[in-house]
Scaffold this active site. Sequence first.
Site, PDB file in Angstrom:
ATOM      1  N   GLU A   1      12.432  -9.424   2.773  1.00 19.87           N
ATOM      2  CA  GLU A   1      11.665  -8.247   3.191  1.00 19.87           C
ATOM      3  C   GLU A   1      12.468  -6.985   2.878  1.00 19.87           C
ATOM      4  OE1 GLU A   1      10.730  -8.241   7.349  1.00 19.87           O
ATOM      5  OE2 GLU A   1       9.787  -6.253   7.259  1.00 19.87           O
TER       6      GLU A   1
ATOM      7  N   TYR B   1      11.093   8.708   1.424  1.00 26.28           N
ATOM      8  CA  TYR B   1      11.059   7.599   0.461  1.00 26.28           C
ATOM      9  C   TYR B   1      11.790   7.906  -0.842  1.00 26.28           C
ATOM     10  CZ  TYR B   1       7.571   5.834   3.725  1.00 26.28           C
ATOM     11  OH  TYR B   1       6.938   5.393   4.853  1.00 26.28           O
TER      12      TYR B   1
ATOM     13  N   PRO C   1       0.792  -1.227   0.000  1.00 20.77           N
ATOM     14  CA  PRO C   1       0.000   0.000   0.000  1.00 20.77           C
ATOM     15  C   PRO C   1       0.827   1.281   0.000  1.00 20.77           C
ATOM     16  CG  PRO C   1      -0.063  -1.060   2.152  1.00 20.77           C
ATOM     17  CD  PRO C   1       0.567  -2.040   1.202  1.00 20.77           C
ATOM     18  N   ASN C   2       0.360   2.202  -0.799  1.00 22.59           N
ATOM     19  CA  ASN C   2       0.910   3.564  -0.913  1.00 22.59           C
ATOM     20  C   ASN C   2       2.224   3.636  -1.689  1.00 22.59           C
ATOM     21  OD1 ASN C   2      -1.189   4.882   0.643  1.00 22.59           O
ATOM     22  ND2 ASN C   2      -0.335   3.812   2.399  1.00 22.59           N
TER      23      ASN C   2
ATOM     24  N   ARG D   1       5.303  10.893  -2.609  1.00 18.10           N
ATOM     25  CA  ARG D   1       4.921  10.668  -1.217  1.00 18.10           C
ATOM     26  C   ARG D   1       6.133  10.873  -0.310  1.00 18.10           C
ATOM     27  NH1 ARG D   1       4.640   4.659   1.320  1.00 18.10           N
ATOM     28  NH2 ARG D   1       3.756   5.187   3.337  1.00 18.10           N
TER      29      ARG D   1
ATOM     30  N   ARG E   1      12.461   4.950  12.936  1.00 22.12           N
ATOM     31  CA  ARG E   1      11.245   5.753  12.818  1.00 22.12           C
ATOM     32  C   ARG E   1      10.316   5.481  14.016  1.00 22.12           C
ATOM     33  NH1 ARG E   1       8.900   5.177   6.995  1.00 22.12           N
ATOM     34  NH2 ARG E   1       7.704   6.982   7.751  1.00 22.12           N
TER      35      ARG E   1
ATOM     36  N   HIS F   1      12.429  -2.539   2.874  1.00 21.28           N
ATOM     37  CA  HIS F   1      11.857  -1.218   3.153  1.00 21.28           C
ATOM     38  C   HIS F   1      12.825  -0.159   2.662  1.00 21.28           C
ATOM     39  CE1 HIS F   1       8.814  -3.144   5.550  1.00 21.28           C
ATOM     40  NE2 HIS F   1       9.789  -3.857   6.092  1.00 21.28           N
TER      41      HIS F   1
ATOM     42  N   ASN G   1       8.032  -5.559  -0.371  1.00 22.77           N
ATOM     43  CA  ASN G   1       7.869  -4.363   0.446  1.00 22.77           C
ATOM     44  C   ASN G   1       6.381  -4.263   0.756  1.00 22.77           C
ATOM     45  OD1 ASN G   1       7.663  -1.919   1.697  1.00 22.77           O
ATOM     46  ND2 ASN G   1       8.896  -0.780   0.209  1.00 22.77           N
TER      47      ASN G   1
ATOM     48  N   ALA H   1       2.815  -0.558   5.012  1.00 22.63           N
ATOM     49  CA  ALA H   1       2.293  -0.551   6.380  1.00 22.63           C
ATOM     50  C   ALA H   1       1.740  -1.902   6.819  1.00 22.63           C
ATOM     51  CB  ALA H   1       1.218   0.522   6.514  1.00 22.63           C
TER      52      ALA H   1
END
Length: 147
Positions: A98, A23, A10-11, A18, A107, A100, A74, A77
């Site tokens: 995985e 990012y 998502p996103n 964004r 964060r 990111h 990725n 969220a």
Amino acid sequence: MTSVLVLNGPNLNLLGTRQPEIYGSTKLSDVEQLCRDHGAANGFDVTCQQSNHEGALVDAIHAAKGTHDGIVLNAGAYTHTSIALHDAILGIELPVIELHLSNIHAREEFRHHSYIAPVAVGMICGLGVAGYTLALDALIGHLGGRT
Ligand code: DQA
């Protein structure tokens, strides 16, 4: 030929616009092209998919079995919330790296926990777009390839 699915959650369709300070400013289409080019240059096939929907990501993980040899994921969220993605990975018995873009451990605290991590071969985070090619190389290495 070894085949890898690069699956974005998502996103991540908003990459480039964004929160570029977190990012980066590279668009998802350019990240996907980078992944395909990296595969072509190193002798493996890369397919890219993105969805904002948890169930669609579960479906994509299921469909990878028998189609691809491993997944770079990725999960956005959903990383921090989704037992369904955790179970889907367990269900297909394919290696998952995985990934990111940001360093989730530097964060907010809610990003520190990952439901993907216990069922992944390993995790790359905090290295921006370069993480995608690093993750591809790690997956190919895990699968016994040269890279
Ligand atoms: C992300 C990190 C997640 O915490 C966040 O929800 C994302 C992107 C990353 O690539 O840094 O959507 O997975």
